[in-house]
Design a protein around this motif. Structure first.
Motif, PDB file in Angstrom:
ATOM      1  N   ASP A 165       8.563 -10.978  -8.195  1.00 26.67           N
ATOM      2  CA  ASP A 165       7.935 -10.728  -6.887  1.00 26.67           C
ATOM      3  C   ASP A 165       8.362  -9.398  -6.291  1.00 26.67           C
ATOM      4  O   ASP A 165       7.595  -8.739  -5.599  1.00 26.67           O
ATOM      5  N   LYS A 166       9.651  -9.067  -6.501  1.00 31.07           N
ATOM      6  CA  LYS A 166      10.199  -7.868  -5.864  1.00 31.07           C
ATOM      7  C   LYS A 166      11.384  -7.384  -6.681  1.00 31.07           C
ATOM      8  O   LYS A 166      12.146  -8.187  -7.213  1.00 31.07           O
ATOM      9  N   ARG A 247       5.486  -2.832  10.801  1.00 35.47           N
ATOM     10  CA  ARG A 247       5.253  -4.213  11.241  1.00 35.47           C
ATOM     11  C   ARG A 247       3.892  -4.721  10.786  1.00 35.47           C
ATOM     12  O   ARG A 247       3.731  -5.900  10.495  1.00 35.47           O
ATOM     13  N   ALA A 248       2.909  -3.801  10.749  1.00 40.63           N
ATOM     14  CA  ALA A 248       1.542  -4.217  10.425  1.00 40.63           C
ATOM     15  C   ALA A 248       1.297  -4.260   8.918  1.00 40.63           C
ATOM     16  O   ALA A 248       0.306  -4.836   8.462  1.00 40.63           O
ATOM     17  N   SER A 249       2.175  -3.649   8.142  1.00 35.71           N
ATOM     18  CA  SER A 249       1.905  -3.505   6.706  1.00 35.71           C
ATOM     19  C   SER A 249       2.206  -4.801   5.949  1.00 35.71           C
ATOM     20  O   SER A 249       3.348  -5.267   5.931  1.00 35.71           O
ATOM     21  N   PRO A 250       1.198  -5.401   5.301  1.00 37.13           N
ATOM     22  CA  PRO A 250       1.447  -6.643   4.555  1.00 37.13           C
ATOM     23  C   PRO A 250       2.491  -6.439   3.458  1.00 37.13           C
ATOM     24  O   PRO A 250       3.319  -7.311   3.211  1.00 37.13           O
ATOM     25  N   SER A 251       2.491  -5.241   2.843  1.00 31.82           N
ATOM     26  CA  SER A 251       3.437  -4.981   1.765  1.00 31.82           C
ATOM     27  C   SER A 251       4.876  -4.997   2.285  1.00 31.82           C
ATOM     28  O   SER A 251       5.760  -5.638   1.709  1.00 31.82           O
ATOM     29  N   TYR A 252       5.122  -4.303   3.425  1.00 30.86           N
ATOM     30  CA  TYR A 252       6.478  -4.289   3.985  1.00 30.86           C
ATOM     31  C   TYR A 252       6.871  -5.660   4.506  1.00 30.86           C
ATOM     32  O   TYR A 252       8.017  -6.075   4.408  1.00 30.86           O
ATOM     33  N   ARG A 253       5.891  -6.370   5.096  1.00 27.06           N
ATOM     34  CA  ARG A 253       6.206  -7.708   5.614  1.00 27.06           C
ATOM     35  C   ARG A 253       6.599  -8.631   4.464  1.00 27.06           C
ATOM     36  O   ARG A 253       7.518  -9.437   4.590  1.00 27.06           O
ATOM     37  N   GLU A 255       7.905  -7.692   1.537  1.00 31.80           N
ATOM     38  CA  GLU A 255       9.218  -7.229   1.075  1.00 31.80           C
ATOM     39  C   GLU A 255      10.315  -7.780   1.985  1.00 31.80           C
ATOM     40  O   GLU A 255      11.383  -8.206   1.530  1.00 31.80           O
ATOM     41  N   HIS A 256      10.034  -7.795   3.288  1.00 29.98           N
ATOM     42  CA  HIS A 256      11.012  -8.279   4.263  1.00 29.98           C
ATOM     43  C   HIS A 256      11.184  -9.795   4.147  1.00 29.98           C
ATOM     44  O   HIS A 256      12.302 -10.308   4.076  1.00 29.98           O
ATOM     45  N   GLN A 257      10.059 -10.509   4.091  1.00 32.37           N
ATOM     46  CA  GLN A 257      10.119 -11.978   4.100  1.00 32.37           C
ATOM     47  C   GLN A 257      10.873 -12.527   2.887  1.00 32.37           C
ATOM     48  O   GLN A 257      11.640 -13.487   2.997  1.00 32.37           O
ATOM     49  N   VAL A 380       7.392  -3.831  -4.263  1.00 30.72           N
ATOM     50  CA  VAL A 380       6.527  -5.001  -4.456  1.00 30.72           C
ATOM     51  C   VAL A 380       5.253  -4.519  -5.155  1.00 30.72           C
ATOM     52  O   VAL A 380       5.143  -3.333  -5.507  1.00 30.72           O
ATOM     53  N   GLY A 381       4.293  -5.440  -5.366  1.00 30.81           N
ATOM     54  CA  GLY A 381       3.130  -5.139  -6.217  1.00 30.81           C
ATOM     55  C   GLY A 381       2.351  -3.919  -5.791  1.00 30.81           C
ATOM     56  O   GLY A 381       1.888  -3.134  -6.642  1.00 30.81           O
ATOM     57  N   ASP A 382       2.162  -3.709  -4.483  1.00 29.64           N
ATOM     58  CA  ASP A 382       1.334  -2.559  -4.085  1.00 29.64           C
ATOM     59  C   ASP A 382       2.165  -1.409  -3.506  1.00 29.64           C
ATOM     60  O   ASP A 382       1.649  -0.588  -2.735  1.00 29.64           O
ATOM     61  N   SER A 383       3.441  -1.330  -3.864  1.00 31.15           N
ATOM     62  CA  SER A 383       4.253  -0.182  -3.408  1.00 31.15           C
ATOM     63  C   SER A 383       3.716   1.099  -4.025  1.00 31.15           C
ATOM     64  O   SER A 383       3.323   1.123  -5.198  1.00 31.15           O
TER      65      SER A 383
END
Ligand SMILES: C=C(O[C@H]1C=CC=C(C(=O)O)[C@@H]1O)C(=O)O
Length: 406
Positions: A165-166, A247-253, A255-257, A380-383
């Motif tokens: 996943d990461k 905050r809005a980026s699904p990729s960063y969210r 990675e954070h989660q 992550v996948g779309d980095s």
């Protein structure tokens, strides 16, 4: 060696622990939380042996707060199977968040400690005068930046193929000076330039980490996992936009989660209560901004010791990835260097199982005229490899800026 004997005294005349550590002592601390410096060495041993030695110590400690009395400090390697050691210093200087100070002297039944109230602290009352230091520096990315972005590309392909996943991939940057680097000066700059970070110095491994791996004080436990980074641009409006973008980026969210979930799941078996902030906070450093989530809990009785908590969490997906085994394998294959203590854990433990450990990032190992600095990113996948490269450069700036002073 006989058993440990330790004596603690309050010292209102405490000098800055950063100065006490100098270049050859031990340091761990954050100005607004606590700072510990250690000098001399009563024992150097595996962390679990240190916990036993400390627990059996004969202690005269009228203060008896977390971190007073004898402690062990150290930096544990990134690789969970690599051998680890910590040091029990002969002199410990501890400053609390309110500026209160304590000195602990540590000896053995065969060689009892000196009176902590009488230890001469004047040698550390002021900064030493600056030396001439190096005048020429060569700075190079050990691997070409394009080779690193290729590795990031290979990691994203594996993640998209469902292998993991990461994964966190790091870069190594070598600094070569024309004279020995002044470790004490480097540590002072780190501690003073990054007051919101845990400054550390252990055997030439120095840094200022923003990330709390885990702290235990009695039955209270806290962690502050971080993941998601935006370089700062020096313009408040642009910085605020970058944070909103994070905050809005699904990729960063995502990675954070992944990181928060791992820390929460790692601590839960030890806790009677555990909670985390519903929304990530923003941690602003001079060079970068991070998304961070504070996790707080109460340990069930009998409370697990700090080393057990560190072992349960380390390495978190903030420095490794998920699943852990697949991420470790990907790091070994794609990164191309031995991390040593980089991305390990750095901190202290006391005789009651209390302690504070940070994730050992924003750091370098310094040996004479050479330093090796490190920074990594969660992939992550779309980095996007080019964006990730920019992020590592912004992270590296913190440590390079205090090392390279021609
Ligand atoms: C692995 C590092 O940072 C971690 C901590 C905060 C943010 C991170 C990130 O956004 O990728 C990393 O997970 C490092 O600085 O070497």
């Amino acid at each position: 060696m006989g058993g440990l004997v330790a004596r603690t005294a309050a010292r209102p005349d405490l000098p800055d622990p950063v100065r006490v550590a100098g270049g050859d002592g031990l340091l761990f601390g954050r100005a607004d939380v606590e700072a510990l410096a250690g000098r001399g060495e009563v024992a150097r041993l595996a962390p679990s042996d240190a916990a036993e030695l400390l627990a059996a110590a004969e202690v005269d400690d009228p203060v008896d707060r977390p971190g007073t009395g004898p402690v062990a400090l150290g930096a544990l390697p990134f690789h969970p199977d690599a051998p680890a050691e910590v040091v029990v210093p002969a002199l410990v200087v501890r400053r609390g968040p309110d500026g209160s100070g304590w000195v602990t002297t540590v000896g053995t039944t065969d060689a009892p400690p000196a009176d902590p109230a009488a230890v001469d602290l004047t040698p550390w009352a002021t900064d030493p005068p600056p030396g001439p230091g190096p005048g020429r520096f060569a700075v190079e990315s050990v691997r070409a930046p394009s080779a690193w972005t290729d590795a990031v590309g290979r990691a994203t392909a594996r993640i998209r193929a469902g292998e993991l996943d990461k994964v966190v991939l790091a870069r190594e940057v070598r600094v070569e000076a024309d004279a020995d680097l002044d470790v004490a000066a480097v540590v002072r700059r780190l501690a003073r330039g990054f007051p919101g970070c845990y400054a550390f110095s252990v055997d030439g491994f120095v840094g200022a980490s923003p990330e709390l791996l885990v702290a235990r004080a009695g039955d209270q436990v806290q962690a502050q996992p971080m993941a998601g980074t935006a370089p700062r641009r020096g313009d408040p409006v642009a910085d605020a936009d970058a944070v909103a973008g994070l905050r809005a980026s699904p990729s960063y969210r995502q990675e954070h989660q992944v990181t928060i979930d791992a820390v929460y799941d790692g601590l839960l078996p030890f806790c009677s209560f555990l909670d985390f902030e519903p929304e990530p906070s923003v941690v602003t450093l001079p060079n970068v901004t991070h998304l961070a989530t504070t996790v707080r809990g109460q340990l069930s009785s009998p409370a697990a010791g700090i080393l057990e908590l560190v072992a349960a969490l380390h390495p978190t997906p903030a420095v490794c990835g998920r699943p852990r085994a697949a991420a470790l394998a990907a790091i070994a294959e794609l990164e191309g260097f031995d991390r040593g203590p980089y991305a390990g854990a750095v901190g202290w433990l006391d005789r009651h199982g209390n302690g504070t450990w940070a994730v050992a990032i924003r750091c370098a190992t310094v040996r004479g005229p050479e330093a090796r600095a490190y920074a990594g990113n969660g992939i992550v996948g779309d980095s996007d490899p080019a964006t990730e490269l920019v992020e590592t450069r912004a992270k590296l700036q913190a440590i390079l800026g205090v090392l390279v002073r021609p």
